[in-house]
Scaffold this motif. Structure first.
Motif, PDB file in Angstrom:
ATOM      1  N   PRO A   1      -4.882  14.623  -1.753  1.00  0.00           N
ATOM      2  CA  PRO A   1      -5.080  13.821  -2.966  1.00  0.00           C
ATOM      3  C   PRO A   1      -6.676  14.002  -2.739  1.00  0.00           C
ATOM      4  CG  PRO A   1      -4.609  12.607  -0.688  1.00  0.00           C
ATOM      5  CD  PRO A   1      -4.252  14.163  -0.651  1.00  0.00           C
TER       6      PRO A   1
ATOM      7  N   GLU B   1      -6.950   7.161  -0.307  1.00  0.00           N
ATOM      8  CA  GLU B   1      -6.844   5.933  -0.778  1.00  0.00           C
ATOM      9  C   GLU B   1      -6.054   4.815   0.136  1.00  0.00           C
ATOM     10  OE1 GLU B   1      -4.584   6.353  -4.571  1.00  0.00           O
ATOM     11  OE2 GLU B   1      -5.783   7.953  -5.313  1.00  0.00           O
TER      12      GLU B   1
ATOM     13  N   HIS C   1      -1.109  14.566  -6.105  1.00  0.00           N
ATOM     14  CA  HIS C   1      -1.043  12.917  -6.143  1.00  0.00           C
ATOM     15  C   HIS C   1       0.657  12.439  -6.386  1.00  0.00           C
ATOM     16  CE1 HIS C   1      -1.663   8.493  -6.417  1.00  0.00           C
ATOM     17  NE2 HIS C   1      -2.624   8.613  -5.651  1.00  0.00           N
TER      18      HIS C   1
ATOM     19  N   ALA D   1      -8.019  11.173 -11.513  1.00  0.00           N
ATOM     20  CA  ALA D   1      -6.921  10.935 -11.964  1.00  0.00           C
ATOM     21  C   ALA D   1      -6.015  12.074 -13.057  1.00  0.00           C
ATOM     22  CB  ALA D   1      -6.617   9.240 -12.433  1.00  0.00           C
TER      23      ALA D   1
ATOM     24  N   LEU E   1      -0.331   7.147   1.297  1.00  0.00           N
ATOM     25  CA  LEU E   1      -0.500   7.974   0.358  1.00  0.00           C
ATOM     26  C   LEU E   1      -0.705   9.475   1.492  1.00  0.00           C
ATOM     27  CD1 LEU E   1      -1.055   9.540  -2.337  1.00  0.00           C
ATOM     28  CD2 LEU E   1      -3.510   9.102  -2.057  1.00  0.00           C
TER      29      LEU E   1
ATOM     30  N   PRO F   1      -0.160  10.651 -10.182  1.00  0.00           N
ATOM     31  CA  PRO F   1      -1.968  11.005 -10.437  1.00  0.00           C
ATOM     32  C   PRO F   1      -2.617  10.129 -11.299  1.00  0.00           C
ATOM     33  CG  PRO F   1      -0.636  12.916 -10.744  1.00  0.00           C
ATOM     34  CD  PRO F   1       0.466  11.862 -10.488  1.00  0.00           C
TER      35      PRO F   1
ATOM     36  N   GLY G   1      -4.032   7.283  -9.398  1.00  0.00           N
ATOM     37  CA  GLY G   1      -5.215   7.766  -8.654  1.00  0.00           C
ATOM     38  C   GLY G   1      -6.516   7.330  -8.691  1.00  0.00           C
TER      39      GLY G   1
END
Length: 250
Positions: free
Chosen positions: A9, A13, A223, A233, A17, A226, A229
């Motif tokens: 990622p 986060e 991700h 993103a 994740l 996504p 995200g």
């Protein structure tokens, strides 16, 4: 030939994740015989807006990356933005990534080189492939044992990037390992009202085109969701699309 693969990622986060992505990378490694390096940033110091999420910071972030390394047996990498970050990051990470817009920062390159870790220098959006010989020289003269270069496009203004794939063979004249950053290269920097926009639809094409130009590795920010995200993103690849794309590339 073993290719270099980096995935993870954009930013740390949550621990959840990291677990989801790391478990998937382990699964892909077992299926395809790869050795994907796990990447996530502890601090996104170059966000468009002051209000944007930056990450957990260096202390907590490196602890979380260390947990990924220990729990899943994956090599890990992260980016550093200031010279003082190199030493603590080098104690955890197998590869230290130099952000593209900082690739000429002499003190940062020297500090990364002195850790003894692999130094992955991303090509500045403002430089040609041939210009990357100078950052490489700095790192080599500072004692770096192994240096990689990463292509991620050139800034053309108007919130857009363009990739000149000739940069890849040019950089292969400088180092042995040139990686294509397939997700940052589809960015529209600052193009979403205070956030970076982009178009992940072109990620597979970026990867395949880079292969045609001789890239020795690929970097994908991924991700499970996504669009949810907290950084990049619009550019991150859906996690479930990573395995078939890598399988196609290999």
């Amino acid at each position: 030939m073993k290719h270099t693969l980096i995935a993870g990622p954009c930013v740390i986060e949550s621990a959840e994740l990291l677990d989801i992505v790391a478990a998937k990378l382990v699964e892909i490694n077992k299926k395809l015989g790869t050795n994907i390096i796990f990447k996530a940033s502890f601090d996104k110091a170059n966000r468009t807006s002051l209000k944007s999420f930056r990450g957990p910071g260096i202390d907590h972030g490196l602890l979380m990356l260390s947990d990924v390394k220990e729990k899943y047996g994956l090599r890990v990498t992260t980016d550093i933005h200031e010279a003082w970050q190199a030493q603590p990051a080098g104690q955890v990470c197998d590869v230290l990534q130099i952000p593209a817009f900082l690739c000429r920062q002499t003190d940062l390159l020297i500090a990364a080189a002195k850790t003894g870790r692999i130094v992955n220098i991303k090509k500045g959006q403002f430089l040609s492939g041939m210009d990357m010989r100078y950052p490489v020289e700095k790192a080599r003269e500072a004692g770096a044992k192994e240096i990689w270069l990463t292509e991620r496009g050139n800034m053309m203004g108007y919130n857009n990037l363009v990739v000149d794939f000739r940069n890849i063979p040019q950089m292969l004249d400088i180092v042995d390992n040139v990686i294509m950053d397939c997700t940052h290269s589809v960015q529209h920097p600052g193009g979403a009202n205070g956030k970076t926009d982009g178009d992940r639809r072109y990620v597979p094409q970026m990867a395949m085109a880079a292969k045609a130009f001789g890239a020795t590795g690929w970097f994908f920010e991924v991700h499970p969701n996504p669009d949810q995200g907290l950084s990049d993103a619009a550019n991150m690849l859906e996690l479930d699309k990573l395995e078939p794309l890598i399988n196609k590339l290999l």
